[in-house]
Design an enzyme around this catalytic site. Structure first.
Site, PDB file in Angstrom:
ATOM      1  N   CYS A 139       0.842  -1.210   0.000  1.00  0.00           N
ATOM      2  CA  CYS A 139       0.000   0.000   0.000  1.00  0.00           C
ATOM      3  C   CYS A 139       0.871   1.251   0.000  1.00  0.00           C
ATOM      4  CB  CYS A 139      -0.919  -0.031   1.222  1.00  0.00           C
ATOM      5  SG  CYS A 139      -1.914   1.457   1.359  1.00  0.00           S
ATOM      6  N   CYS A 190      -0.398   4.119   2.192  1.00  0.00           N
ATOM      7  CA  CYS A 190      -0.239   3.896   3.638  1.00  0.00           C
ATOM      8  C   CYS A 190       1.219   4.072   4.054  1.00  0.00           C
ATOM      9  CB  CYS A 190      -0.646   2.470   4.036  1.00  0.00           C
ATOM     10  SG  CYS A 190      -2.114   1.848   3.264  1.00  0.00           S
ATOM     11  N   ASP A 191       2.148   3.543   3.274  1.00  0.00           N
ATOM     12  CA  ASP A 191       3.545   3.436   3.722  1.00  0.00           C
ATOM     13  C   ASP A 191       4.519   4.337   2.981  1.00  0.00           C
ATOM     14  OD1 ASP A 191       2.676   1.452   5.448  1.00  0.00           O
ATOM     15  OD2 ASP A 191       2.974  -0.133   3.966  1.00  0.00           O
TER      16      ASP A 191
END
Ligand code: NAP
Length: 307
Positions: free
Chosen positions: A135, A138-139
Site C-alpha cells: 500500500c 499507507c507506507d
C-alpha cells in the site's frame, strides 16, 4: 442491535455501500458487516480517484467517507466482524462471524472485495513491513527521499509509482512485459517523471535485506540478464485475488475463486446476490462495483416479492 434484518450486506466497499443505499431506499432493514473498522475497501488506499463521474481527483478516503456517510444518513446499520460461514435455511440465511456472532436475514449481498496478490518470491514474507509493502498511500511516507521499486504494470502499480515519485529520490517500476496494462493517462504521467525508470520484461527473483529491505534481484525475461538494484522499499502491486475463502463449498466459485454470479447478481444460493470485485465480471472499477450493488438490491427486492 437487532439480530434479524431484511438484508445483510457483507463488505463495505463501493458495492456494499451502494447496496446499503439502495436497500434503505427500498425500505429494507439493512445491516452492513465489514471486517475492517473503516468502510471503503481497496478505495481507502487510493491516493487519487480519477474516473469517478462528477468527483475528478477525489482521494480514496474522502470518497469512502462520502459513500458510508450516504448509507448512514439513510440509517443503514454497521457492524465490524468477519464472516466465516453462511447458512442457507430456506427463507432465512444465517451469517456467522469469526467471534461466533450470528445474524439472520431474508437476503444477503456478498460484496467481499479482493485482497492483494503476493509476489511469492524469497524475502517477501520475511521483509513484509520491513520495506515490503502492499500500500503506497499507507507506507509511502516512510520512503521520502529514498529509492523504491514498484512491481506491476496495472492501474494500481502506475498510480503507486506516480504517488511515490512525488516524494522519493528514485522509483523503479518493474514490469514483466514490454507494455503496461494500466490506463494510458497514467502511463503518460509516469513516463513524464524524471525520477522514474521502468525495468521492462523484468521479474523480481528475490527481495534481499538484513532486517530491512536493501535490494532486489531482477531477471530479464527476454535476455536472461540478471541485475541487482539497491532499493529501500518494494511496493508489490500485481493485482488482487477475491476475498472469498470463507465461501468455498457454500456458493459456486470459479477456478480463480471469484463468486460465479449472473447478470442480475444471483449466486448459486437462492436469495444471495453478489457484486463488486469478488464476482465474475469483465471490468473491476469503483463505478462497476457501485452498479453491481444497485443491481443486487433490485434483484433482491424481486426475489423477496415472489417468495
Ligand atoms: P491488474 O490490472 O490485474 O494488474 C496487475 C499487474 O500486475 C499487471 O500488469 C500484471 O502483469 C502484473 N502481474 C500480475 N501477476 C504478476 C506476478 N506474479 N508477477 C509480476 N507481475 C504480475 O491489477 P491492479 O492494478 O491491482 O488493478 C486491479 C483492478 O482495479 C483493475 O481492474 C484495475 O483497472 C482496477 N483499478 C482501477 C482504478 C481506476 O479506475 N482509477 C485504479 C486502480 C485499480 P500483466 O500486465 O503482464 O498481466
Amino acid at each position: 442491535m437487532k439480530q434479524e434484518y431484511d438484508v445483510i450486506i457483507i463488505g463495505g466497499g463501493p458495492a456494499g455501500m451502494t447496496a446499503a443505499i439502495y436497500a434503505k431506499r427500498a425500505a429494507l432493514s439493512t445491516l452492513v458487516i465489514e471486517k475492517q473498522p473503516f468502510c471503503g475497501g481497496q478505495v481507502l488506499n487510493t491516493y487519487e480517484v480519477d474516473n469517478y463521474p462528477g468527483l475528478p481527483g477525489i482521494d480514496g478516503y474522502s470518497l469512502s467517507e462520502k459513500f458510508q456517510g450516504h448509507a448512514k444518513n439513510l440509517e443503514a446499520e454497521f457492524y465490524t466482524g468477519e464472516m466465516t460461514d453462511l447458512l442457507d435455511e430456506g427463507e432465512t440465511k444465517t451469517v456467522v462471524l469469526k467471534k461466533g456472532e450470528r445474524f439472520k436475514a431474508k437476503g444477503v449481498v456478498l460484496a467481499l472485495g479482493a485482497v492483494h496478490r503476493k509476489a511469492m518470491v524469497p524475502g517477501e514474507e520475511e521483509l513484509a513491513g520491513k520495506g515490503v509493502s502492499y500500500c503506497a498511500t499507507c507506507d509511502g511516507a516512510f520512503f521520502r527521499k529514498k529509492t523504491v521499486a514498484v512491481i506491476g504494470g496495472g492501474d494500481v502499480a502506475l498510480e503507486d509509482a506516480i504517488f511515490l515519485a512525488r516524494a522519493c529520490k528514485k522509483v523503479y517500476l518493474i514490469h514483466r512485459r514490454d507494455e503496461l496494462r494500466g490506463a494510458k493517462i497514467l502511463q503518460q504521467k509516469l513516463l513524464s517523471m524524471d525520477n522514474v525508470e521502468i525495468c521492462w520484461n523484468s521479474v523480481v527473483e528475490e527481495i534481499v535485506g538484513d532486517g530491512l529491505v536493501n535490494g532486489i534481484h531482477l531477471s530479464n525475461k527476454k535476455t536472461g540478464e540478471k541485475t541487482e538494484l539497491l532499493v529501500d522499499g518494494v511496493f508489490v502491486a500485481i493485482g488482487t485475488i477475491p476475498d472469498t475463502k470463507a465461501l468455498e463449498g457454500i456458493v459456486d466459485l470459479d477456478e480463480q475463486g471469484y463468486i460465479i454470479a449472473a447478470e442480475d447478481g444471483a449466486t448459486s444460493m437462492p436469495g444471495v446476490f453478489c457484486g463488486g470485485d469478488c464476482r465474475t465480471k469483465q471490468l473491476r472499477q469503483i463505478i462497476t462495483s457501485a452498479a453491481d450493488g444497485a443491481n443486487c438490491i433490485f434483484s433482491l427486492e424481486q426475489y423477496l416479492s415472489t417468495r
